[in-house]
Design a protein around this motif. Sequence first.
Motif, short mmCIF file in Angstrom:
data_model
loop_
_atom_site.label_atom_id
_atom_site.label_comp_id
_atom_site.label_asym_id
_atom_site.label_seq_id
_atom_site.Cartn_x
_atom_site.Cartn_y
_atom_site.Cartn_z
N PHE A 184 0.83 -1.21 0.00
CA PHE A 184 0.00 0.00 0.00
C PHE A 184 0.86 1.25 0.00
O PHE A 184 0.64 2.19 -0.78
CB PHE A 184 -0.92 -0.02 1.22
N PHE A 185 1.87 1.28 0.86
CA PHE A 185 2.73 2.45 0.98
C PHE A 185 3.53 2.71 -0.29
O PHE A 185 3.61 3.84 -0.77
CB PHE A 185 3.67 2.28 2.18
N LEU A 186 4.09 1.66 -0.88
CA LEU A 186 4.88 1.82 -2.10
C LEU A 186 4.01 2.25 -3.28
O LEU A 186 4.41 3.09 -4.09
CB LEU A 186 5.63 0.54 -2.44
N ARG A 187 2.81 1.69 -3.38
CA ARG A 187 1.89 2.11 -4.45
C ARG A 187 1.45 3.56 -4.26
O ARG A 187 1.28 4.30 -5.23
CB ARG A 187 0.66 1.21 -4.51
N LEU A 188 1.25 3.95 -3.01
CA LEU A 188 0.86 5.32 -2.72
C LEU A 188 1.99 6.29 -3.08
O LEU A 188 1.74 7.35 -3.68
CB LEU A 188 0.50 5.45 -1.24
N LEU A 189 3.21 5.92 -2.75
CA LEU A 189 4.36 6.78 -3.08
C LEU A 189 4.59 6.88 -4.58
O LEU A 189 4.86 7.96 -5.11
CB LEU A 189 5.63 6.25 -2.41
N ALA A 190 4.50 5.75 -5.26
CA ALA A 190 4.78 5.72 -6.69
C ALA A 190 3.61 6.24 -7.52
O ALA A 190 3.80 6.72 -8.64
CB ALA A 190 5.15 4.31 -7.12
N GLY A 191 2.41 6.10 -7.00
CA GLY A 191 1.23 6.52 -7.75
C GLY A 191 1.02 5.70 -9.00
O GLY A 191 0.52 6.21 -10.00
N LEU A 192 1.38 4.42 -8.97
CA LEU A 192 1.35 3.57 -10.16
C LEU A 192 0.08 2.75 -10.31
O LEU A 192 -0.02 1.96 -11.24
CB LEU A 192 2.55 2.62 -10.15
N PRO A 249 -3.19 1.47 -11.60
CA PRO A 249 -3.97 1.82 -12.78
C PRO A 249 -5.42 2.21 -12.46
O PRO A 249 -6.05 2.91 -13.23
CB PRO A 249 -3.92 0.55 -13.63
N TYR A 250 -5.93 1.76 -11.34
CA TYR A 250 -7.28 2.12 -10.90
C TYR A 250 -7.17 2.71 -9.50
O TYR A 250 -7.19 1.98 -8.51
CB TYR A 250 -8.18 0.88 -10.88
N PRO A 251 -7.07 4.03 -9.39
CA PRO A 251 -6.82 4.66 -8.09
C PRO A 251 -7.90 4.38 -7.03
O PRO A 251 -7.63 4.47 -5.84
CB PRO A 251 -6.77 6.14 -8.41
N VAL A 252 -9.10 4.04 -7.45
CA VAL A 252 -10.17 3.76 -6.48
C VAL A 252 -9.79 2.58 -5.59
O VAL A 252 -10.17 2.52 -4.42
CB VAL A 252 -11.49 3.50 -7.22
N TRP A 253 -9.02 1.64 -6.12
CA TRP A 253 -8.62 0.48 -5.33
C TRP A 253 -7.71 0.88 -4.18
O TRP A 253 -7.55 0.12 -3.22
CB TRP A 253 -7.94 -0.57 -6.20
N SER A 254 -7.10 2.05 -4.25
CA SER A 254 -6.24 2.49 -3.15
C SER A 254 -7.02 2.63 -1.85
O SER A 254 -6.50 2.35 -0.78
CB SER A 254 -5.56 3.81 -3.50
N PHE A 255 -8.27 3.06 -1.95
CA PHE A 255 -9.10 3.16 -0.74
C PHE A 255 -9.34 1.78 -0.14
O PHE A 255 -9.27 1.59 1.07
CB PHE A 255 -10.44 3.84 -1.06
N PHE A 256 -9.62 0.82 -0.99
CA PHE A 256 -9.86 -0.53 -0.49
C PHE A 256 -8.58 -1.14 0.07
O PHE A 256 -8.60 -1.85 1.08
CB PHE A 256 -10.45 -1.44 -1.57
N ASN A 257 -7.44 -0.88 -0.57
CA ASN A 257 -6.17 -1.37 -0.05
C ASN A 257 -5.87 -0.76 1.31
O ASN A 257 -5.33 -1.42 2.19
CB ASN A 257 -5.05 -1.09 -1.04
N GLY A 258 -6.22 0.52 1.48
CA GLY A 258 -6.08 1.16 2.79
C GLY A 258 -6.96 0.49 3.83
O GLY A 258 -6.56 0.30 4.98
N PHE A 259 -8.18 0.12 3.43
CA PHE A 259 -9.08 -0.61 4.31
C PHE A 259 -8.48 -1.97 4.69
O PHE A 259 -8.59 -2.40 5.85
CB PHE A 259 -10.44 -0.81 3.64
#
Length: 107
Positions: free
Chosen positions: A25-33, A35-45
Amino acid sequence: VDGIQDLGAIFALTWTLFIFFFADFFLRLLAGLHPYPVWSFFNGFAVLSLMLEVIAYHALWNDRSDSMFRFWATFVGKLRVFRLLQFVQVTSIGKAFLEDVLLIMRS
């Protein structure tokens, strides 16, 4: 010691999953890579639910069968299985696999 105790392997597995989910989660957040940013909320959950489980295991280590906090932390943690949908949406092979599964179910 009252209640049902957990195995050491459960502690180790939960900590390992928490570390991997948090790092992912942290590395994807830093890199912003993603492809579907909405999944970032679920990954945070998913990271938050694992953190709740780790806290529950350590704070209430001998109350597995008697603690409502541990019950709800584990119940919320089961929703992490929906991360498999992320695999289906992000990869092309995931879509083909899902189509095959649906075809098998309908036959």
